[in-house]
Design an enzyme around this catalytic site. Structure first.
Site, short mmCIF file in Angstrom:
data_model
loop_
_atom_site.label_atom_id
_atom_site.label_comp_id
_atom_site.label_asym_id
_atom_site.label_seq_id
_atom_site.Cartn_x
_atom_site.Cartn_y
_atom_site.Cartn_z
N GLY A 1 0.82 -1.20 0.00
CA GLY A 1 0.00 0.00 0.00
C GLY A 1 0.85 1.25 0.00
CD GLN A 2 5.28 -0.17 0.21
OE1 GLN A 2 4.22 -0.62 -0.18
NE2 GLN A 2 6.34 -0.93 0.36
N GLY A 3 3.16 2.05 -2.07
CA GLY A 3 3.43 2.58 -3.41
C GLY A 3 4.79 2.23 -3.97
CB SER B 1 11.85 3.25 6.97
OG SER B 1 10.54 3.51 7.39
CE LYS C 1 16.81 12.43 4.85
NZ LYS C 1 17.73 13.07 5.79
CB VAL D 1 8.94 9.28 3.38
CG1 VAL D 1 8.47 8.43 2.21
CG2 VAL D 1 7.83 10.23 3.80
N GLY D 2 7.46 7.64 5.79
CA GLY D 2 6.38 6.69 6.01
C GLY D 2 6.29 6.15 7.42
CD GLU D 3 8.83 2.41 10.08
OE1 GLU D 3 8.48 2.07 11.22
OE2 GLU D 3 9.80 1.89 9.48
#
Ligand SMILES: Cc1cc2nc3c(=O)[nH]c(=O)nc-3n(C[C@H](O)[C@H](O)[C@H](O)COP(=O)(O)OP(=O)(O)OC[C@H]3O[C@@H](n4cnc5c(N)ncnc54)[C@H](O)[C@@H]3O)c2cc1C
Lengths: 793, 328
Positions: A503-505, A544, A745, A747-749
């Protein structure tokens, strides 16, 4: 930077059409011929000894094909962490004891879910109930019931693989009862540090467990082929190669005899990487029956058994000088791991690892304890330790600022780290946008005007801020990602990657990296992913590392393919290879417009002139290219990650002082992701973090009483809704990380972690009420407002 | 979680439906938004399920004989969007909007809402969950797991009842032996274990709700506190109605009804203090204080009773201030 053609743009996702039209296959959609359905019988008691299990009645139920208990799997152990210091402590099914409500006791395969569920009712288990313990501090006491006896026999997975050798047992380092992990670390001299401080304060902050709430429940489909002795698994997971590694060890099958495939995954958030009993049960049941078996957990099972965020107690003492420099900080963390270790050993390391890159503190001491209790098991969740410890550190910093008449933003700016800083473990911050994130987020909520300005009416407004850091991958099995780029006759390419779209792309961003590097369009890339048999190894979509580690592997593979194309073109044009460049699926000679060749032609030439070479590029990249060792979880030594992502959250709230109810008016979430490979996807991640962080700050809570879960559905577990969603201002701070592909770098957490303290600080700014335990609720605020009113009258 | 086995009937008329109730262990299903959950959790294991879904004669909103009449199978979505309801009794449309979420409102019926079972954190749990505990009193055990008494404290959490009670609405029940009318107040038993006359083994079907049209002259509203802006049951709710003289100050009649804080929708006596009085901020505060003292919430949900009471008081203060058009 502006000459990028594909990366940096908010291009539509390549998995979008399939998902929007309902064609995408998720694990719960996998249907195989003759497939059976599995269900698991679980312990209703938090701590008990199994006296006997009688499956005879269940076996007689028509439609039941196989039943397994701990007897069938005894001797098998596994865990998410399986190192010499932290040997695996889980078994697929309970062998002697159950250690939390939900612990797996037996599994059934039947021709329908109804029959399998009915069969569970017919299995009789006799238990001897044992005394249980539900808080880590109680569990650490010498008189507390012991939840795990001596560690299980055998060598750990990491030893078998050759990545680790025996180390000191943590029990020798700290004598507490029920300990399952211990990390200690210090720099400078903590006593001298506090002695040099002008102001010191000590506080305790605690956080509650939270659930991942992936839309798709956890599911596994196993299909065993007895002729080939080969197991095929479809998993809703974040790391197929880690799963394969763990499954092959536990099932005693050679790693090449286990194939793990990834179907689309309906959300994970950290909750689909731990090793789960249902996966082993599906595999065993398939091996036993020779038929495919699917186990899909109910929502209640997801809440109860698929790991939660660690509830953590943080004791923190900080000293600052008059001018606002933090000179000493002492942090002690106690993480409630539940009935098994789960990721307990990792979280007590990460509470340090995700936190110390933020402020530069010369004298610092950290101690982390992972403790067994008879609560549900805890595992990784978006930020893994960072939200809990950042809540403590930045809540306290806000209190320090208030007590000393300082501006929290200035205090942060004075203490944050900068580009070029070398961390005590040796990691160098090659990029660091903390300062830009702080000023950006503060300005976006009009910090200076809004601070200390609650207004006169019943409704008070306030602002708060917090910061965090996050790795971009690390050295964890399988330690590296590789990628393959296969050129086609028409000059387009297929990417083979072991990474997984959760889902993160990542299929889109990785395809963008390929396209940019090779000189083709996003529409010219197809992605084949998530299959241990078809694709090269990948570190997986956790810690990540996707953009940086796998992104670099893809970039290198594309560069390799490009080099091969250039070689044939250079030969054909008779120019040096350095004079060539590629764009729009063509090769150009710099400064000579007359010479150009489509990729298709170059592929053809390669086949003709290079003994049939169709052009396949390969590339690989390690979790941390600068070290061969994984960091020490015990001593927090060694290099951690090639790059840190940084982020800052500023929140504005409006509190109704008559009811304690409050509204999150606005959030400014500034993230230094190095470089946004896909702007829309990065914004999506930042907004997702905002929403998840908001929920965990204001509403969400794993409610437990004596180990029993009171929030196991979406009515009782309060996720924030559209009605609660604030105005979100995302700020993407671009710092161009030299180690990252095109500067990208993490991203997402990280962008979740600061939400907790930002909101608690904003509530304090509005009302004077300090909530030290998440979630920050109207009930707690009103109770405190009443106390404040009493003490002032 | 799967449904248990049962026989399922969907008769097209009320006449055909009624005899099915005498078959023994039967349950009525309307929208199913509450019952289906209870079935999956094995809180209910009826032999027969009687669906009212096909009985079109129970789905209507009409003005007739001095009443606004609403069929039991009318959905909350229909009520909240009905021009008639919005013109005559906007507070009823408002209450419907506050139930669960828009998706559930499309399925949920007013009959089902009034017949809603009481709720408790020890009762509304799965079969597996309940194995870990002693059986609670409501589920047939010896003692309540909240109060440890031989009594049930599960709370009634329907959002439609308070305002209907404030208007003294009544209902019609059709039974095999005939049809009877009763006031809504009589319908509720204020017994958490069997919260209304049709709970447990229903001997009849609720067919209609009637609101006396004269109540449309009253200033009314339903106000609800919940954890989130949608989906959640009330942690406290108040149906408020006042009959103000044309000057808009003197109160000629008043009702305050609470939900979410007791065994049924509670009609509170504190409202009497408003009658014959000029409504002032002071009076509202003292009425709200008294109203809050009349409720005795028990910790049946996530929120503590102390907060529920405080929040209910503020609901009443804010609601009455709003109705009397006083400044905050
Ligand atoms: C997530 C969620 C949130 C919810 N939030 C709220 C909320 O905020 N406020 C609220 O009030 N409710 C809420 N509910 C409960 C429920 O959705 C509503 O109360 C709804 O109006 C019930 O109506 P129904 O037609 O679906 O009832 P059903 O489930 O069909 O029936 C409910 C009960 O009434 C009986 N019954 C139904 N119709 C009749 C009849 N005509 N005669 C006799 N007995 C009958 C049934 O046998 C059953 O016992 C929520 C439910 C869910 C699942």
């Amino acid at each position: 930077m502006n000459d990028h053609r594909v990366v940096g743009k908010g291009l539509p996702r390549i998995d979008g059409p399939e998902k929007a039209t309902g064609k995408a296959v998720f694990t719960v959609d996998v249907e195989l011929k003759g497939m059976l359905h599995g269900k698991i019988l679980r312990s209703p008691y938090p701590h008990a000894r199994i006296i006997s299990i009688d499956t005879s009645e269940a076996e007689k139920l028509p439609g039941v094909k196989a039943i397994m208990t701990g007897k069938d799997t005894s001797g098998v152990r596994y865990a998410f962490v399986d190192t010499p210091r932290y040997p695996a402590d889980e078994t697929p099914l309970a062998v002697d004891k159950v250690r939390y409500i939900g612990d797996e006791v037996a599994a059934v395969a039947a021709i329908s879910e109804e029959i399998a569920e009915e069969a569970l009712r017919l299995i009789k288990v006799e238990y001897e109930i044992l005394p249980a313990v539900f808080t880590p501090e109680e569990a650490m006491k010498p008189e507390a019931p012991v939840i795990h006896d001596a560690p299980m026999e055998g060598t750990s997975a990491w030893e078998e693989w050759g990545a680790a050798t025996k180390t000191r047992s943590y029990e020798k380092e700290s004598p507490h009862n029920n300990l399952n992990a211990y990390t200690s670390y210090s720099i400078g001299n903590i006593e001298k540090g506090f002695a040099s401080a002008d102001y010191i304060r000590e506080d305790r902050f605690t956080t509650k467990g939270t659930a991942h709430c992936a839309m798709e429940p956890h599911a596994a489909v196993a299909s065993y082929d007895p002729i080939e002795d080969k197991l095929d698994m479809w998993l809703s997971t974040m790391g197929i190669f880690l799963k394969r590694f763990n499954l092959s060890k536990a099932l005693r099958l050679p790693i090449s005899k286990v194939r793990v495939r990834h179907s689309y995954c309906g959300g994970a958030f950290g909750g689909k990487i731990d090793a789960f009993p249902y996966e082993y049960c599906a595999a065993y049941l398939s091996m036993k029956t020779g038929k495919p078996v699917r186990i899909e957990l109910t929502r209640e099972e997801c809440f109860m058994t698929t790991r939660q965020r660690h509830p953590i107690i943080v004791d923190i003492k900080t000293g600052i000088t008059k001018d606002g420099k933090i000179v000493a900080q002492d942090v002690k963390v106690i993480a409630d791991s539940g009935g098994y270790r789960g990721s307990g050993a990792i979280v007590v390391f990460l509470c340090h690892g995700f936190s110390f890159p933020v402020y530069d503190i010369p004298n610092y001491r950290y101690e982390g304890f992972g403790v067994y209790t008879n609560n549900p098991i805890r595992g990784p969740q978006r930020g893994h330790g960072a939200p809990q410890v950042r809540f403590a550190i930045d809540s306290q910093l806000d209190l320090i600022a208030r007590e000393n008449g300082l501006d929290p933003v200035e205090l942060m700016l004075k203490n944050v780290r900068h580009k070029g800083d070398r961390l005590p473990n040796g990691d160098v911050l090659q990029s660091c946008g903390l300062t830009e994130c702080i000023t950006g987020a503060a300005n976006a909520v009009n910090w200076q005007q809004n601070r200390n300005n609650p207004g006169a009416g019943r409704k008070k407004r306030g602002v708060g801020i917090s910061a965090s850091a996050m790795f971009s991958g690390a050295m964890y099995y399988p330690f590296a990602s590789a990628a393959m780029v296969k050129m086609h006759d028409d000059g387009t390419a297929t990417l083979y990657t072991g990474s997984q779209e959760i889902g993160q792309g990542c299929y889109t961003t990785l395809a963008q990296v390929l396209a940019e590097e090779l000189g083709i369009g996003l529409e010219d890339v197809r992605v084949v992913a998530g299959d241990t048999e078809l694709t090269p190894i990948d570190i997986g979509s956790f810690l990540s590392g996707g953009a940086l580690v796998t992104g670099n592997a893809v970039k290198l593979a594309a560069a390799d393919a490009k080099k091969q194309l250039f070689e044939v073109a250079a030969e054909s044009f008779n120019v040096p290879i350095e004079d060539l460049e590629a764009r729009d699926k063509r090769i150009f000679v710099r400064n000579d417009e007359s010479k150009t060749m489509p990729f298709a032609k170059a592929v053809q030439l390669s086949v003709f002139r290079r003994n049939g070479n169709p052009v396949i590029g390969t590339g690989s990249y390690k979790g941390n290219p600068e070290t061969d060792r994984y960091p020490s979880l015990a001593k927090a030594k060694g290099l951690f990650t090639p790059a840190y992502g940084f982020s800052v959250q500023a929140a504005e709230v409006e509190v109704d002082t008559e009811t304690g109810e409050f509204r999150l008016v606005r959030v400014a979430n500034f993230h230094d992701c190095g470089f946004p490979l896909n702007k829309t996807i990065v914004e999506g991640q930042v907004e997702g973090c905002t929403s998840m962080g908001q929920g965990q700050a204001m509403l969400e809570e794993i409610v437990l009483e004596n180990g029993q879960l009171f929030s196991s559905n979406f009515l009782d577990y309060k996720l924030p809704l559209a009605t609660e969603t604030p105005e979100i201002i995302d700020g993407l701070v671009s710092t161009i990380e030299p180690n990252g592909p095109f500067g990208a770098k993490e991203v997402g957490e990280g962008a979740l972690a600061g939400m907790l303290a930002a909101i608690a600080n904003a509530v304090h700014d509005a009302t004077g009420v300090r909530v030290r335990e998440t979630p920050v609720t109207p009930e707690k605020i009103l109770a405190d407002l009443e106390k404040l009113a009493k003490s002032s009258s | 979680m799967r449904l248990p086995e049962f026989d399922f009937y969907e008769p097209p008329t009320l006449q055909e439906a009624l005899p099915l109730l005498t078959s023994g262990n039967a349950r009525i299903i309307a929208g199913g938004t509450d019952l289906i959950v209870a079935l999956k959790r094995r809180l209910e294991t009826p032999a027969v399920i009687l669906s009212l879904h096909k009985i079109k004669e129970l789905d209507y909103i009409v003005q007739d004989e001095g009443y606004l009449k609403i069929g039991a199978m009318t959905t909350l979505k229909k009520i909240k969007t009905s021009p008639t309801v919005n013109r005559l009794f906007p507070a009823l449309a408002q209450a419907a909007r506050e139930v669960a979420s828009p998706i559930l409102q499309g399925q949920a019926t007013i009959g089902g809402n009034l017949c809603l079972n009481t709720r408790c954190r020890y009762y509304n749990q799965s079969e597996f969950w309940r194995q870990s505990q002693q059986t609670c009193y409501k589920a047939g055990g010896e003692k309540c797991l909240v109060t440890h008494k031989q009594d049930c404290s599960a709370s009634f959490s329907g959002d439609m009842a308070p305002i209907l009670l404030a208007w003294e609405a009544d209902i019609t029940i059709a039974a095999p032996e005939g049809t009877k009318q009763m006031s809504l107040r009589e319908f509720f038993t204020y017994n958490s274990k069997i919260p209304n006359q049709l709970a447990a083994n229903p001997k009849g079907i609720l067919t209609e709700v009637r609101i006396p049209l004269e109540k449309k002259e009253w200033s009314s509203l339903y106000t609800k506190a919940r954890l989130r802006g949608s989906i959640d049951f009330p942690l406290a709710g108040a149906g408020l109605a006042v009959d103000l003289d044309p000057s808009g100050r003197l109160c000629r009649g008043a009702a305050i009804v609470a939900t979410g804080v007791g065994p049924g929708p509670l009609v509170l006596e504190a409202a009497g203090d408003l009658v014959g009085q000029e409504i002032t901020g002071e009076l509202i505060k003292s009425v709200a204080q008294k109203a809050a003292a009349e409720i005795h919430p028990v910790r049946t949900g996530r929120i503590g009773p102390r907060y529920q009471r405080a929040r209910f008081k503020t609901l009443v203060i804010d609601g009455l201030t709003n109705l009397a058009e006083l400044e905050d």
